[in-house]
Design a protein around this motif. Structure first.
Motif, PDB file in Angstrom:
ATOM      1  N   GLN A  93      21.514  12.686 -40.098  1.00  0.00           N
ATOM      2  CA  GLN A  93      22.384  12.473 -41.426  1.00  0.00           C
ATOM      3  C   GLN A  93      23.954  12.883 -40.853  1.00  0.00           C
ATOM      4  N   LEU A  94      24.075  13.315 -39.587  1.00  0.00           N
ATOM      5  CA  LEU A  94      25.339  13.672 -39.201  1.00  0.00           C
ATOM      6  C   LEU A  94      26.025  12.502 -38.814  1.00  0.00           C
ATOM      7  N   ASN A  95      27.432  12.793 -38.995  1.00  0.00           N
ATOM      8  CA  ASN A  95      28.278  11.595 -38.304  1.00  0.00           C
ATOM      9  C   ASN A  95      28.624  12.032 -36.820  1.00  0.00           C
ATOM     10  N   SER A  96      29.178  11.263 -36.243  1.00  0.00           N
ATOM     11  CA  SER A  96      29.247  11.307 -34.861  1.00  0.00           C
ATOM     12  C   SER A  96      30.221  12.395 -34.733  1.00  0.00           C
ATOM     13  N   GLU A  97      31.184  12.833 -35.450  1.00  0.00           N
ATOM     14  CA  GLU A  97      32.130  13.851 -35.229  1.00  0.00           C
ATOM     15  C   GLU A  97      31.248  15.119 -35.236  1.00  0.00           C
ATOM     16  N   LYS A  98      30.560  15.402 -36.377  1.00  0.00           N
ATOM     17  CA  LYS A  98      29.675  16.553 -36.746  1.00  0.00           C
ATOM     18  C   LYS A  98      28.687  16.696 -35.655  1.00  0.00           C
ATOM     19  N   PHE A 132      26.363  22.135 -43.932  1.00  0.00           N
ATOM     20  CA  PHE A 132      25.692  21.039 -43.446  1.00  0.00           C
ATOM     21  C   PHE A 132      25.212  21.381 -41.953  1.00  0.00           C
ATOM     22  N   VAL A 133      26.265  21.531 -41.410  1.00  0.00           N
ATOM     23  CA  VAL A 133      26.585  21.673 -39.761  1.00  0.00           C
ATOM     24  C   VAL A 133      25.615  22.779 -39.487  1.00  0.00           C
ATOM     25  N   TYR A 134      26.091  24.010 -40.184  1.00  0.00           N
ATOM     26  CA  TYR A 134      25.443  25.178 -39.954  1.00  0.00           C
ATOM     27  C   TYR A 134      23.863  25.202 -40.111  1.00  0.00           C
ATOM     28  N   SER A 135      23.432  24.572 -41.240  1.00  0.00           N
ATOM     29  CA  SER A 135      21.948  24.457 -41.490  1.00  0.00           C
ATOM     30  C   SER A 135      21.426  23.643 -40.434  1.00  0.00           C
ATOM     31  N   THR A 136      22.034  22.526 -39.799  1.00  0.00           N
ATOM     32  CA  THR A 136      21.441  21.940 -38.708  1.00  0.00           C
ATOM     33  C   THR A 136      21.259  22.443 -37.663  1.00  0.00           C
ATOM     34  N   LEU A 160      24.585  30.634 -48.858  1.00  0.00           N
ATOM     35  CA  LEU A 160      24.531  29.246 -48.342  1.00  0.00           C
ATOM     36  C   LEU A 160      23.612  28.999 -47.231  1.00  0.00           C
ATOM     37  N   LEU A 161      23.291  29.896 -46.618  1.00  0.00           N
ATOM     38  CA  LEU A 161      22.660  29.817 -45.368  1.00  0.00           C
ATOM     39  C   LEU A 161      21.243  30.357 -45.332  1.00  0.00           C
ATOM     40  N   ILE A 162      20.035  29.778 -45.069  1.00  0.00           N
ATOM     41  CA  ILE A 162      18.875  30.185 -44.994  1.00  0.00           C
ATOM     42  C   ILE A 162      18.514  31.213 -43.996  1.00  0.00           C
ATOM     43  N   GLY A 163      18.317  32.482 -44.768  1.00  0.00           N
ATOM     44  CA  GLY A 163      18.149  33.598 -43.834  1.00  0.00           C
ATOM     45  C   GLY A 163      19.396  34.357 -43.604  1.00  0.00           C
ATOM     46  N   GLY A 164      20.700  34.089 -44.338  1.00  0.00           N
ATOM     47  CA  GLY A 164      21.833  34.364 -44.176  1.00  0.00           C
ATOM     48  C   GLY A 164      21.914  35.974 -44.618  1.00  0.00           C
ATOM     49  N   GLU A 165      22.898  36.884 -43.797  1.00  0.00           N
ATOM     50  CA  GLU A 165      23.031  38.036 -44.051  1.00  0.00           C
ATOM     51  C   GLU A 165      24.660  38.294 -44.135  1.00  0.00           C
TER      52      GLU A 165
END
Length: 176
Positions: A93-98, A132-136, A160-165
């Motif tokens: 799902q990422l565009n080329s820049e991401k 979304f970039v971080y999640s990827t 916002l981040l799975i397992g984030g602290e």
């Protein structure tokens, strides 16, 4: 993490005094999550866990030791196959820049050469896909079987981040 590094490698003469001076700040998240009485125990256990990764303990800097059950301190476990699937889905799902950003950051995580930059700042207005970039990245790293703990400078960003602290440091990926 910063406090653990100071405990293990800093040249602070009185670490217990430093703990007392900053205990409220260091325990804030734990007090919020648990209680006023147990928060400091969880904070010390977290510091102990970080020190252990450097083959150190709370005894070296003369801090009080804690004995919490390991099951209480365990981090979230992720199924590698599920993480690989999510990583593939997110990457598609990422565009080329991401996609290029993810490639550069993964190279920084896995390339141990001294000339590879290790500090990056991802900036952009709300809604541009930073999370979304971080999640990827998280799914990709976990999909490779590595543990990663995302941290953010604010509680909102951490949620916002799975397992984030939320420690003192800015967003960082650390392989365990």
């Amino acid at each position: 993490m910063l406090f653990a590094i100071i405990c293990g490698f800093g040249e602070v003469e009185d670490v217990p005094d430093l703990w007392v001076q900053h205990q409220v700040s260091l325990c804030e998240d734990f007090v919020h999550r648990y209680s006023e009485q147990t928060g400091p125990h969880y904070a010390l256990a977290d510091i102990e866990e970080l020190l252990t990764s450097y083959n150190l303990s709370l005894q070296k800097p003369h801090l009080p030791t804690v004995d919490l059950p390991a099951s209480v301190l365990e981090r979230a476990n992720f199924v590698v196959v599920e993480e690989q699937s999510k990583a593939n889905s997110y990457t598609m799902q990422l565009n080329s820049e991401k996609r290029n950003v993810v490639k550069i950051l993964l190279s920084a995580v896995y390339n141990n050469s001294a000339d590879t930059p290790k500090c990056y700042f991802l900036d952009g207005p709300a809604g541009t896909g930073k999370t979304f970039v971080y999640s990827t990245l998280l799914h990709t790293i976990r999909g490779r079987g590595d543990d990663v703990i995302p941290v953010a400078s604010t509680g909102i960003a951490a949620t916002l981040l799975i397992g984030g602290e939320q420690p003192i440091l800015v967003l960082k990926f650390q392989l365990i």
